[in-house]
Scaffold this motif. Structure first.
Motif, mmCIF file in Angstrom:
data_model
loop_
_atom_site.group_PDB
_atom_site.id
_atom_site.type_symbol
_atom_site.label_atom_id
_atom_site.label_comp_id
_atom_site.label_asym_id
_atom_site.label_seq_id
_atom_site.Cartn_x
_atom_site.Cartn_y
_atom_site.Cartn_z
ATOM 1 N N MET A 153 -12.856 -5.340 -3.842
ATOM 2 C CA MET A 153 -13.584 -4.488 -4.779
ATOM 3 C C MET A 153 -14.928 -4.012 -4.231
ATOM 4 S SD MET A 153 -11.290 -4.273 -7.045
ATOM 5 C CE MET A 153 -12.069 -3.365 -8.397
ATOM 6 N N ILE B 266 -1.656 -2.416 -1.572
ATOM 7 C CA ILE B 266 -3.077 -2.411 -1.183
ATOM 8 C C ILE B 266 -3.419 -3.657 -0.364
ATOM 9 C CG2 ILE B 266 -5.458 -2.420 -2.071
ATOM 10 C CD1 ILE B 266 -4.354 -1.058 -4.631
ATOM 11 N N GLU C 119 -13.168 2.896 -2.108
ATOM 12 C CA GLU C 119 -11.878 3.569 -2.229
ATOM 13 C C GLU C 119 -10.783 2.585 -2.655
ATOM 14 O OE1 GLU C 119 -8.268 5.720 -0.086
ATOM 15 O OE2 GLU C 119 -9.756 4.716 1.183
ATOM 16 N N ARG C 120 -10.800 1.397 -2.024
ATOM 17 C CA ARG C 120 -9.818 0.371 -2.422
ATOM 18 C C ARG C 120 -10.035 -0.061 -3.871
ATOM 19 N NH1 ARG C 120 -10.138 -3.284 2.855
ATOM 20 N NH2 ARG C 120 -8.718 -2.108 4.184
ATOM 21 N N HIS D 77 -11.140 1.669 -6.293
ATOM 22 C CA HIS D 77 -10.580 2.693 -7.169
ATOM 23 C C HIS D 77 -9.055 2.574 -7.238
ATOM 24 C CE1 HIS D 77 -10.000 6.511 -9.192
ATOM 25 N NE2 HIS D 77 -9.056 6.765 -8.311
ATOM 26 N N ARG D 78 -8.445 2.366 -6.089
ATOM 27 C CA ARG D 78 -6.982 2.221 -6.086
ATOM 28 C C ARG D 78 -6.549 1.010 -6.918
ATOM 29 N NH1 ARG D 78 -4.361 1.763 -0.510
ATOM 30 N NH2 ARG D 78 -2.445 1.997 -1.730
ATOM 31 N N VAL D 79 -7.273 -0.083 -6.787
ATOM 32 C CA VAL D 79 -6.921 -1.281 -7.556
ATOM 33 C C VAL D 79 -6.968 -0.973 -9.047
ATOM 34 C CG1 VAL D 79 -7.724 -3.582 -8.229
ATOM 35 C CG2 VAL D 79 -7.561 -2.976 -5.801
ATOM 36 N N ARG D 80 -8.063 -0.343 -9.507
ATOM 37 C CA ARG D 80 -8.172 -0.030 -10.936
ATOM 38 C C ARG D 80 -7.059 0.904 -11.383
ATOM 39 N NH1 ARG D 80 -13.385 1.161 -9.699
ATOM 40 N NH2 ARG D 80 -14.695 -0.691 -9.740
ATOM 41 N N ASP D 81 -6.756 1.841 -10.508
ATOM 42 C CA ASP D 81 -5.731 2.826 -10.828
ATOM 43 C C ASP D 81 -4.346 2.174 -10.963
ATOM 44 O OD1 ASP D 81 -5.754 5.756 -11.087
ATOM 45 O OD2 ASP D 81 -4.235 5.692 -9.512
ATOM 46 N N GLU D 82 -4.034 1.274 -10.059
ATOM 47 C CA GLU D 82 -2.715 0.631 -10.115
ATOM 48 C C GLU D 82 -2.650 -0.365 -11.266
ATOM 49 O OE1 GLU D 82 -0.394 1.929 -8.601
ATOM 50 O OE2 GLU D 82 -1.301 2.959 -6.903
ATOM 51 N N VAL D 83 -3.752 -1.057 -11.538
ATOM 52 C CA VAL D 83 -3.786 -1.947 -12.708
ATOM 53 C C VAL D 83 -3.489 -1.146 -13.975
ATOM 54 C CG1 VAL D 83 -5.395 -3.198 -14.223
ATOM 55 C CG2 VAL D 83 -5.254 -3.776 -11.788
ATOM 56 N N ALA D 84 -4.104 0.031 -14.081
ATOM 57 C CA ALA D 84 -3.872 0.882 -15.249
ATOM 58 C C ALA D 84 -2.402 1.297 -15.343
ATOM 59 C CB ALA D 84 -4.766 2.119 -15.182
ATOM 60 N N VAL E 82 7.543 -3.882 -1.103
ATOM 61 C CA VAL E 82 6.848 -2.618 -1.406
ATOM 62 C C VAL E 82 7.740 -1.421 -1.065
ATOM 63 C CG1 VAL E 82 4.926 -1.144 -0.670
ATOM 64 C CG2 VAL E 82 4.519 -3.564 -1.188
ATOM 65 N N ARG F 35 -8.117 10.633 -17.382
ATOM 66 C CA ARG F 35 -7.835 11.467 -16.204
ATOM 67 C C ARG F 35 -6.503 12.193 -16.360
ATOM 68 N NH1 ARG F 35 -9.646 6.959 -13.429
ATOM 69 N NH2 ARG F 35 -7.618 6.375 -12.589
ATOM 70 N N ALA G 112 -9.737 0.037 -17.506
ATOM 71 C CA ALA G 112 -9.046 0.790 -16.441
ATOM 72 C C ALA G 112 -7.993 1.712 -17.036
ATOM 73 C CB ALA G 112 -8.407 -0.187 -15.440
ATOM 74 N N LEU G 113 -7.268 1.215 -18.030
ATOM 75 C CA LEU G 113 -6.222 2.041 -18.648
ATOM 76 C C LEU G 113 -6.829 3.208 -19.419
ATOM 77 C CD1 LEU G 113 -3.355 2.739 -19.367
ATOM 78 C CD2 LEU G 113 -3.365 0.935 -21.101
ATOM 79 N N LYS H 40 -7.821 5.856 -17.028
ATOM 80 C CA LYS H 40 -6.653 6.548 -16.459
ATOM 81 C C LYS H 40 -6.054 7.532 -17.453
ATOM 82 C CE LYS H 40 -3.068 6.789 -13.417
ATOM 83 N NZ LYS H 40 -2.690 6.352 -12.078
ATOM 84 N N GLU I 189 3.087 -0.942 -5.815
ATOM 85 C CA GLU I 189 1.965 -0.145 -5.294
ATOM 86 C C GLU I 189 0.658 -0.942 -5.319
ATOM 87 O OE1 GLU I 189 1.878 3.781 -6.989
ATOM 88 O OE2 GLU I 189 3.941 4.186 -6.370
ATOM 89 N N LEU I 190 0.507 -1.798 -6.298
ATOM 90 C CA LEU I 190 -0.676 -2.672 -6.316
ATOM 91 C C LEU I 190 -0.620 -3.650 -5.141
ATOM 92 C CD1 LEU I 190 -3.260 -3.577 -7.809
ATOM 93 C CD2 LEU I 190 -1.845 -5.135 -9.141
ATOM 94 N N SER J 79 -3.900 2.214 2.758
ATOM 95 C CA SER J 79 -4.290 0.811 2.631
ATOM 96 C C SER J 79 -4.582 0.180 3.971
ATOM 97 C CB SER J 79 -3.202 0.013 1.923
ATOM 98 O OG SER J 79 -2.060 -0.078 2.744
ATOM 99 N N LEU K 194 -0.954 -10.213 -14.509
ATOM 100 C CA LEU K 194 -1.850 -9.052 -14.511
ATOM 101 C C LEU K 194 -3.245 -9.472 -14.975
ATOM 102 C CD1 LEU K 194 -2.203 -5.985 -14.137
ATOM 103 C CD2 LEU K 194 -1.535 -5.704 -16.536
ATOM 104 N N VAL L 177 -11.809 -6.866 -12.786
ATOM 105 C CA VAL L 177 -11.456 -5.581 -13.394
ATOM 106 C C VAL L 177 -11.103 -5.808 -14.860
ATOM 107 C CG1 VAL L 177 -9.658 -3.788 -13.478
ATOM 108 C CG2 VAL L 177 -10.688 -4.430 -11.292
ATOM 109 N N PRO M 299 -8.798 -4.641 -17.558
ATOM 110 C CA PRO M 299 -7.579 -3.817 -17.552
ATOM 111 C C PRO M 299 -7.557 -2.763 -18.667
ATOM 112 C CG PRO M 299 -7.088 -6.057 -18.292
ATOM 113 C CD PRO M 299 -8.500 -6.073 -17.797
#
Lengths: 127, 127, 127, 127
Positions: free
Chosen positions: B53, B40, B57-58, B60-67, C32, A94, A87-88, A91, B36-37, D126, A73, A82, A84
């Motif tokens: 990065m 992507i 949109e991607r 954001h998804r990356v940061r979200d899944e990392v979190a 996945v 949110r 990012a956490l 999240k 899910e990470l 994705s 990770l 990123v 981490p």
């Protein structure tokens, strides 16, 4: 965290492994290692799983797989740029808006199914 | 890290989600989020993946899944009583012994296959 | 099976998706999708999990994810030239030798931990 | 397929493994084994991945992991009462409606990103 991150960077550089550390490969490796952590638990009863750290060999495996997951990770985050922890934090903020604390008393929203989670995606219909 | 860990603990407690946060469930959730990470990246070319990065949109998804991955990892570690940073430090030390720095010059050991990794398990014959 | 395999081949060809269907991408996609199947179960109690097909929306999701996993497995096998039924038959034969039927009466080999599996790897110490 | 399914049922019954074969455990095991298949590819270049079956040891591992994935998929379907071939046929039909064949000539829909897939979920952004 930053100290460990730097050691991982140096470790890979010294062994000339950077070419392998693409975002896609590291995301795959993270997923593979998460699977290895899950493997420890796959046939355990809830009781056995709860006591996993009292059995020395399993406890060692758990620590080892946790380290692998965290290493990948951190390495993934390094190559995509990123932070981490940031990012956490974002999240959690949110999710504090999305999942307000119920003022009632029933666990899990009182629907008898309940369930988390802070990580729950909007599209997740499983809970 | 410790501040975020505590916020995750409080978050789950306030929503009465602790009963769902068994080691086995959290290990499963960690594995699901890692998938899910990976999702992507699954159809991206190396070039697209390297530029992930730069597409908002991607990114954001990356940061979200990392979190999500980090959140579940931290929650898992909390319920089993493992310090993830300590586990990672111990693993890096073991791996510095297991994978000595090659004094030659060929990448990846010079066998044309090369490849990591700090996380490589003894039993892993894929690299 | 062969009819479905051919339909998947034609489906991808008609949409010009073959370039994306590399062995590595398809293995990632299979992983996945397996995660998405697991996601349905991650917070369920054993009772809820056992009754998963009696809840129509979950039942639909289960069938859908099973289809995805099988589709990617079949597509992966096509591109690498493996016959999955043949591979499974060979593995069952190997496992019938490796895991002889216990002539005692205790489940799971009588060690109180028990557990499968036909798929168990030699290196798997979790069971 | 049906013959192999019955052999898996008999195999588990003879070893008294049925109690471990809950839907949740089998979904976890399927996910773990898919990760093991992906592990073979995680550090390979596209060229190495394409030639995976020409290297005997890797080829054996691929066949072995394919067998494991299929075994757990079949066992999962048995315990939840789903016919995997029927589920796949239904999904292909739905997808033929959802992803009409482009009558233009650009691969992957002509957007330069392209990509599958028959398994693509509505929510998947994705690709």
């Amino acid at each position: 965290m930053e100290g460990l991150r730097q050691r991982l960077v140096d470790f890979a550089a010294a062994r000339r492994w950077e070419p392998f550390h693409t975002p896609k490969n590291l995301a795959a490796a993270l997923s593979v290692e998460s699977g290895e952590l899950l493997e420890i638990f796959q046939w355990l009863t809830p009781e056995q799983a709860a006591a996993v750290m009292s059995e020395p060999e399993r406890a060692h495996r758990v620590r080892d797989e946790v380290a692998d997951v965290l290493a990948y990770l951190v390495q993934f985050c390094t190559v995509v740029g990123v932070d981490p922890l940031e990012a956490l934090a974002a999240k959690i903020e949110r999710n504090e808006l999305r999942f307000p604390v119920p003022d009632g008393s029933a666990a899990g929203g009182g629907d008898g199914e309940g369930g988390p989670d802070v990580n729950r995606d909007v599209g997740d219909q499983s809970v």
